[in-house]
Design a protein around this motif. Sequence first.
Motif, short mmCIF file in Angstrom:
data_model
loop_
_atom_site.label_atom_id
_atom_site.label_comp_id
_atom_site.label_asym_id
_atom_site.label_seq_id
_atom_site.Cartn_x
_atom_site.Cartn_y
_atom_site.Cartn_z
N UNK A 144 8.21 1.60 -1.40
CA UNK A 144 7.19 0.56 -1.26
C UNK A 144 6.69 0.04 -2.61
N UNK A 145 7.37 0.41 -3.69
CA UNK A 145 6.86 0.06 -5.02
C UNK A 145 6.89 -1.43 -5.31
N UNK A 146 7.66 -2.19 -4.51
CA UNK A 146 7.71 -3.64 -4.72
C UNK A 146 6.84 -4.42 -3.76
N UNK A 147 6.11 -3.74 -2.88
CA UNK A 147 5.29 -4.43 -1.89
C UNK A 147 4.03 -5.00 -2.53
N UNK A 148 3.88 -6.28 -2.47
CA UNK A 148 2.73 -6.94 -3.09
C UNK A 148 1.68 -7.38 -2.06
N UNK A 149 1.99 -7.15 -0.78
CA UNK A 149 1.06 -7.53 0.29
C UNK A 149 1.02 -6.41 1.32
N UNK A 150 -0.20 -6.03 1.73
CA UNK A 150 -0.35 -5.05 2.82
C UNK A 150 -1.34 -5.60 3.84
N UNK A 151 -0.98 -5.46 5.11
CA UNK A 151 -1.85 -5.86 6.22
C UNK A 151 -2.23 -4.60 6.99
N UNK A 152 -3.52 -4.36 7.15
CA UNK A 152 -4.02 -3.27 7.98
C UNK A 152 -4.56 -3.90 9.26
N UNK A 153 -3.77 -3.84 10.32
CA UNK A 153 -4.17 -4.48 11.58
C UNK A 153 -4.82 -3.45 12.49
N UNK A 154 -5.95 -3.83 13.09
CA UNK A 154 -6.73 -2.92 13.94
C UNK A 154 -7.03 -1.62 13.18
N UNK A 155 -7.63 -1.79 12.01
CA UNK A 155 -7.91 -0.65 11.13
C UNK A 155 -8.79 0.39 11.81
N UNK A 156 -9.75 -0.05 12.60
CA UNK A 156 -10.64 0.91 13.27
C UNK A 156 -9.87 1.80 14.25
N UNK A 157 -8.90 1.23 14.95
CA UNK A 157 -8.09 2.04 15.88
C UNK A 157 -7.24 3.04 15.11
N UNK A 158 -6.68 2.62 13.97
CA UNK A 158 -5.88 3.57 13.18
C UNK A 158 -6.73 4.76 12.74
N UNK A 159 -7.98 4.49 12.36
CA UNK A 159 -8.86 5.58 11.92
C UNK A 159 -9.29 6.43 13.11
N UNK A 160 -9.57 5.82 14.25
CA UNK A 160 -9.93 6.57 15.46
C UNK A 160 -8.80 7.52 15.88
N UNK A 188 -17.23 -0.04 10.93
CA UNK A 188 -18.06 1.16 10.93
C UNK A 188 -17.89 1.88 9.60
N UNK A 189 -18.55 3.04 9.46
CA UNK A 189 -18.56 3.73 8.18
C UNK A 189 -17.15 4.04 7.66
N UNK A 190 -16.27 4.51 8.57
CA UNK A 190 -14.92 4.89 8.15
C UNK A 190 -14.13 3.67 7.67
N UNK A 191 -14.30 2.54 8.36
CA UNK A 191 -13.62 1.31 7.94
C UNK A 191 -14.23 0.81 6.63
N UNK A 192 -15.54 0.92 6.51
CA UNK A 192 -16.21 0.51 5.26
C UNK A 192 -15.68 1.31 4.08
N UNK A 193 -15.37 2.59 4.29
CA UNK A 193 -14.77 3.40 3.23
C UNK A 193 -13.43 2.82 2.81
N UNK A 194 -12.61 2.46 3.79
CA UNK A 194 -11.31 1.85 3.48
C UNK A 194 -11.49 0.59 2.65
#
Length: 206
Positions: A144-160, A188-194
């Motif tokens: 992944x060293x060449x990846x210049x874009x990252x999308x975190x979709x439904x971040x709260x669900x991933x953390x849950x 929420x707090x966990x997403x705010x940390x991200x």
Amino acid sequence: MQHFSELNLCSALRNNLDKNEFVTPTPVQAQAIPPLMEGRDVVATAQTGTGKTLAFSIPVIEALAAVPRSKAIKVLILSPTRELAIQIDAAFRQLAEGMRIRTAVVVGGLSEASQLRDIKAGAEVVIATPGRLCDYLERRLIDLSGARTVVLDEADRMLDMGFLPSLRTILQELPAKRQTMLFSATIERSVAYLVDSYVHEPVRIA
């Protein structure tokens, strides 16, 4: 932005939007796409079904169309479930039809051999669930060293679902200088940390 036609897009992407009758953006699309096309980080609070996939796919496809093709992974899209990853891939392919942009889906429950074949064939976009992607990283099967874009979709669900350790591992593998797009139903707090830890001066959208 009132219509997609207002965007300065390449002809292939414009034609695909027209062909699929995407004319008027949803609120999250209208607010997120312009800053994303400027290269800004974006944190968007939006429920499922509001058009998030199009909101990040249009800027990603337009950016890929503007650079030479290569076999390096340029974009990483993370989603909480295999089903959502497959849906995102289908929508992305629909928008990028005829543009020679390769994608690979990296998820559990599907053939590892075919996923690795897609990556080695030169996938520029990887759409993954965190657990399976971490497994590939630990085994050095993906770079992944060449990846210049990252999308975190439904971040709260991933953390849950307990994916924070995996997300930390993955994000540390990405270049520090990158564009981050984070979509979540709640901040929420966990997403705010991200957001605080991994997103740089974002445009915030609700």
